[in-house]
Motif scaffolding. Structure first.
Motif, PDB file in Angstrom:
ATOM      1  N   ASN A   1      -5.614   0.907   7.973  1.00  0.00           N
ATOM      2  CA  ASN A   1      -6.610   0.709   9.020  1.00  0.00           C
ATOM      3  C   ASN A   1      -7.462  -0.503   8.643  1.00  0.00           C
ATOM      4  OD1 ASN A   1      -8.318   1.653   6.991  1.00  0.00           O
ATOM      5  ND2 ASN A   1      -8.465   3.711   7.861  1.00  0.00           N
ATOM      6  N   THR A   2      -8.576  -0.701   9.341  1.00  0.00           N
ATOM      7  CA  THR A   2      -9.415  -1.873   9.068  1.00  0.00           C
ATOM      8  C   THR A   2      -9.919  -1.884   7.626  1.00  0.00           C
ATOM      9  OG1 THR A   2     -10.102  -2.005  11.386  1.00  0.00           O
ATOM     10  CG2 THR A   2     -11.483  -3.116   9.770  1.00  0.00           C
ATOM     11  N   ALA A   3     -10.381  -0.724   7.162  1.00  0.00           N
ATOM     12  CA  ALA A   3     -10.869  -0.654   5.781  1.00  0.00           C
ATOM     13  C   ALA A   3      -9.749  -0.923   4.788  1.00  0.00           C
ATOM     14  CB  ALA A   3     -11.491   0.724   5.518  1.00  0.00           C
ATOM     15  N   GLY A   4      -8.561  -0.440   5.092  1.00  0.00           N
ATOM     16  CA  GLY A   4      -7.419  -0.685   4.216  1.00  0.00           C
ATOM     17  C   GLY A   4      -7.026  -2.147   4.177  1.00  0.00           C
ATOM     18  N   SER A   5      -7.052  -2.800   5.324  1.00  0.00           N
ATOM     19  CA  SER A   5      -6.738  -4.229   5.370  1.00  0.00           C
ATOM     20  C   SER A   5      -7.787  -5.049   4.637  1.00  0.00           C
ATOM     21  CB  SER A   5      -6.618  -4.703   6.826  1.00  0.00           C
ATOM     22  OG  SER A   5      -5.472  -4.151   7.442  1.00  0.00           O
TER      23      SER A   5
ATOM     24  N   ASN B   1       0.823  -1.220   0.000  1.00  0.00           N
ATOM     25  CA  ASN B   1       0.000   0.000   0.000  1.00  0.00           C
ATOM     26  C   ASN B   1       0.855   1.267   0.000  1.00  0.00           C
ATOM     27  OD1 ASN B   1       0.622  -0.851   2.883  1.00  0.00           O
ATOM     28  ND2 ASN B   1      -0.146   1.232   3.209  1.00  0.00           N
ATOM     29  N   PRO B   2       0.302   2.373  -0.489  1.00  0.00           N
ATOM     30  CA  PRO B   2       1.032   3.648  -0.429  1.00  0.00           C
ATOM     31  C   PRO B   2       1.091   4.182   0.995  1.00  0.00           C
ATOM     32  CG  PRO B   2      -1.164   3.991  -1.317  1.00  0.00           C
ATOM     33  CD  PRO B   2      -0.994   2.501  -1.172  1.00  0.00           C
ATOM     34  N   ASN B   3       2.074   5.059   1.237  1.00  0.00           N
ATOM     35  CA  ASN B   3       2.120   5.781   2.505  1.00  0.00           C
ATOM     36  C   ASN B   3       1.083   6.902   2.497  1.00  0.00           C
ATOM     37  OD1 ASN B   3       4.180   4.177   3.380  1.00  0.00           O
ATOM     38  ND2 ASN B   3       5.728   5.787   3.456  1.00  0.00           N
ATOM     39  N   LYS B   4       0.823   7.422   3.676  1.00  0.00           N
ATOM     40  CA  LYS B   4      -0.082   8.555   3.801  1.00  0.00           C
ATOM     41  C   LYS B   4       0.632   9.836   3.386  1.00  0.00           C
ATOM     42  CE  LYS B   4      -3.620  10.147   7.065  1.00  0.00           C
ATOM     43  NZ  LYS B   4      -4.160   9.972   8.443  1.00  0.00           N
ATOM     44  N   PHE B   5      -0.093  10.749   2.754  1.00  0.00           N
ATOM     45  CA  PHE B   5       0.484  12.033   2.353  1.00  0.00           C
ATOM     46  C   PHE B   5       1.083  12.734   3.581  1.00  0.00           C
ATOM     47  CE2 PHE B   5       0.232  16.577   1.515  1.00  0.00           C
ATOM     48  CZ  PHE B   5       0.806  16.656   0.261  1.00  0.00           C
TER      49      PHE B   5
ATOM     50  N   ALA C   1      -4.532  -0.656  -6.070  1.00  0.00           N
ATOM     51  CA  ALA C   1      -5.901  -0.770  -5.559  1.00  0.00           C
ATOM     52  C   ALA C   1      -6.219   0.373  -4.597  1.00  0.00           C
ATOM     53  CB  ALA C   1      -6.089  -2.118  -4.863  1.00  0.00           C
ATOM     54  N   PHE C   2      -5.264   0.742  -3.755  1.00  0.00           N
ATOM     55  CA  PHE C   2      -5.464   1.864  -2.836  1.00  0.00           C
ATOM     56  C   PHE C   2      -5.599   3.172  -3.601  1.00  0.00           C
ATOM     57  CE2 PHE C   2      -4.638  -1.033   0.450  1.00  0.00           C
ATOM     58  CZ  PHE C   2      -4.688  -0.421   1.700  1.00  0.00           C
ATOM     59  N   VAL C   3      -4.707   3.384  -4.567  1.00  0.00           N
ATOM     60  CA  VAL C   3      -4.698   4.643  -5.312  1.00  0.00           C
ATOM     61  C   VAL C   3      -5.996   4.817  -6.089  1.00  0.00           C
ATOM     62  CG1 VAL C   3      -3.586   5.889  -7.216  1.00  0.00           C
ATOM     63  CG2 VAL C   3      -2.188   4.786  -5.454  1.00  0.00           C
ATOM     64  N   ARG C   4      -6.520   3.729  -6.646  1.00  0.00           N
ATOM     65  CA  ARG C   4      -7.725   3.809  -7.475  1.00  0.00           C
ATOM     66  C   ARG C   4      -8.978   4.176  -6.682  1.00  0.00           C
ATOM     67  NH1 ARG C   4      -9.107  -0.765  -9.259  1.00  0.00           N
ATOM     68  NH2 ARG C   4      -7.359  -2.110  -8.791  1.00  0.00           N
ATOM     69  N   THR C   5      -8.920   4.094  -5.352  1.00  0.00           N
ATOM     70  CA  THR C   5     -10.068   4.525  -4.560  1.00  0.00           C
ATOM     71  C   THR C   5     -10.229   6.047  -4.601  1.00  0.00           C
ATOM     72  OG1 THR C   5      -8.809   4.787  -2.490  1.00  0.00           O
ATOM     73  CG2 THR C   5      -9.739   2.597  -2.970  1.00  0.00           C
TER      74      THR C   5
ATOM     75  N   SER D   1      -6.634   7.303  -0.776  1.00  0.00           N
ATOM     76  CA  SER D   1      -5.913   6.240  -0.067  1.00  0.00           C
ATOM     77  C   SER D   1      -5.623   6.623   1.385  1.00  0.00           C
ATOM     78  CB  SER D   1      -4.607   5.911  -0.791  1.00  0.00           C
ATOM     79  OG  SER D   1      -3.755   7.040  -0.857  1.00  0.00           O
ATOM     80  N   ASP D   2      -5.550   7.930   1.684  1.00  0.00           N
ATOM     81  CA  ASP D   2      -5.297   8.350   3.066  1.00  0.00           C
ATOM     82  C   ASP D   2      -6.404   7.884   4.003  1.00  0.00           C
ATOM     83  OD1 ASP D   2      -3.011   9.546   2.208  1.00  0.00           O
ATOM     84  OD2 ASP D   2      -3.582  11.603   2.715  1.00  0.00           O
ATOM     85  N   ALA D   3      -7.627   7.777   3.482  1.00  0.00           N
ATOM     86  CA  ALA D   3      -8.755   7.340   4.309  1.00  0.00           C
ATOM     87  C   ALA D   3      -8.629   5.865   4.702  1.00  0.00           C
ATOM     88  CB  ALA D   3     -10.074   7.569   3.572  1.00  0.00           C
ATOM     89  N   LEU D   4      -7.720   5.150   4.054  1.00  0.00           N
ATOM     90  CA  LEU D   4      -7.529   3.725   4.327  1.00  0.00           C
ATOM     91  C   LEU D   4      -6.342   3.468   5.256  1.00  0.00           C
ATOM     92  CD1 LEU D   4      -7.994   2.504   0.644  1.00  0.00           C
ATOM     93  CD2 LEU D   4      -9.705   2.433   2.473  1.00  0.00           C
ATOM     94  N   MET D   5      -5.783   4.544   5.815  1.00  0.00           N
ATOM     95  CA  MET D   5      -4.561   4.426   6.596  1.00  0.00           C
ATOM     96  C   MET D   5      -4.803   4.666   8.082  1.00  0.00           C
ATOM     97  SD  MET D   5      -2.410   3.699   4.238  1.00  0.00           S
ATOM     98  CE  MET D   5      -0.854   3.937   5.074  1.00  0.00           C
ATOM     99  N   ALA D   6      -4.152   3.832   8.925  1.00  0.00           N
ATOM    100  CA  ALA D   6      -4.211   4.027  10.376  1.00  0.00           C
ATOM    101  C   ALA D   6      -3.182   5.054  10.815  1.00  0.00           C
ATOM    102  CB  ALA D   6      -3.972   2.702  11.087  1.00  0.00           C
ATOM    103  N   ASP D   7      -2.053   5.103  10.112  1.00  0.00           N
ATOM    104  CA  ASP D   7      -1.005   6.089  10.368  1.00  0.00           C
ATOM    105  C   ASP D   7      -0.319   6.376   9.045  1.00  0.00           C
ATOM    106  OD1 ASP D   7       0.696   3.899   9.913  1.00  0.00           O
ATOM    107  OD2 ASP D   7       0.956   3.508  12.054  1.00  0.00           O
TER     108      ASP D   7
END
Length: 297
Positions: free
Chosen positions: A279-283, A227-231, A261-265, A268-274
């Motif tokens: 986070n759960t949605a990202g997993s 997955n990508p890192n958070k901005f 897959a993360f980027v296409r949403t 992707s930041d909304a899928l990150m815990a840090d």
């Protein structure tokens, strides 16, 4: 005194002999010119040959083993993909899957556990997960993820928190199942903890690939593009993911592109815990991406 202008001496046409001399002179001059041109080309070739070679590819320096004649390089990524998918779907035989990764896959709510539980339901077979205990450098108590009438699937989950591919390579003998066990599929999921730089990431993965081949060159391997890192740290991780894709292309391994897959949403930041970990949605998305890849024909 005579003022008569003296007659000019008659200009004679050159004789054949004189013409031959002139022709011979032009031929000599032409020959000299051609010779000088040939010598110039020869000097240029010598200079080019003796010029120092360009610096070696840093990747070639990192990859100590020579894989040129290795059987794994002759297999296609498509063949590996079919074998890996069969490890999940073939319920007529016991199958073994190994995951070599980091802390993006070591928790019960993360992608490795999720695909195990999914596989049990989807293929109606018992699935057991062997969790890696990094402190003991050994596997802990087995976790039952599901039951079913089919033959059992065992997942050896060597996802080590905070570790990179170099650590996995060194610890690999303990992370792989016993020698008598046939490994039907193997996932490599590294990147977040790698040092920066294309050469570092590709070199570490190539070295791990060689260590796996030393155990069994026929093990089918899939590479996870993480997955990508958070901005604003996305560029660093994007470079590591590109290096992982480059490694997969170099060694003809299939890639499961979680990064894409993360980027296409679109968020992707909304899928990150840090900054690094889902986070759960990202997993859930990570697991769904792997599951969809397994389901492909």
């Amino acid at each position: 005194m005579s003022t008569e202008t003296p007659a000019r001496p008659e200009r004679r046409k050159p004789t054949k002999q004189r013409r031959r001399r002139r022709l011979t002179l032009w031929q000599i001059l032409g020959t000299v010119a051609v010779t000088l041109a040939v010598l110039a080309v020869a000097v240029a070739v010598v200079v080019d040959v003796t010029r120092p070679a360009p610096p070696a590819d840093p990747i070639a320096e990192v990859i100590v083993p020579n894989f040129g004649d290795r059987p794994e390089l002759t297999r296609t990524a498509q063949s590996d993909a079919r074998l890996i998918r069969s490890a999940f779907s073939d319920t007529a035989r016991d199958t073994t899957v190994v995951v070599l990764g980091d802390s993006t896959g070591d928790e019960p709510d993360e992608w490795v556990y999720r695909i195990g539980a999914w596989a049990s339901v989807r293929y109606a077979r018992p699935v057991t997960l062997m969790p890696w205990n990094d402190g003991a450098r050994a596997y802990g108590t087995p976790v039952q993820l599901g039951t079913g009438p089919g033959r059992p699937l065992t997942i050896w989950n060597a996802s080590a928190p905070g570790r990179d591919a170099g650590y996995t390579r060194v610890t690999l003998p303990a992370m792989l199942p016993p020698e008598a066990t046939t490994i039907d599929a193997l996932f490599v999921s590294h990147g977040h903890n790698q040092s920066r730089g294309l050469a570092n990431v590709r070199g570490a993965l190539a070295s791990l690939n060689g260590a796996i081949a030393a155990r069994d060159s026929g093990i089918p391997i899939a590479v996870i593009a993480q997955n990508p890192n958070k901005f604003p740290d996305q560029t660093d991780q994007a470079g590591k993911v590109d290096a992982a894709r480059s490694f997969a292309d170099q060694f003809d391994r299939p890639t499961i592109d979680v990064f894409d897959a993360f980027v296409r949403t679109g968020d992707s930041d909304a899928l990150m815990a840090d900054s690094e970990y889902p986070n759960t949605a990202g997993s859930e998305l990570w697991a769904a991406t792997v599951e969809q890849w397994i389901e492909q024909p």
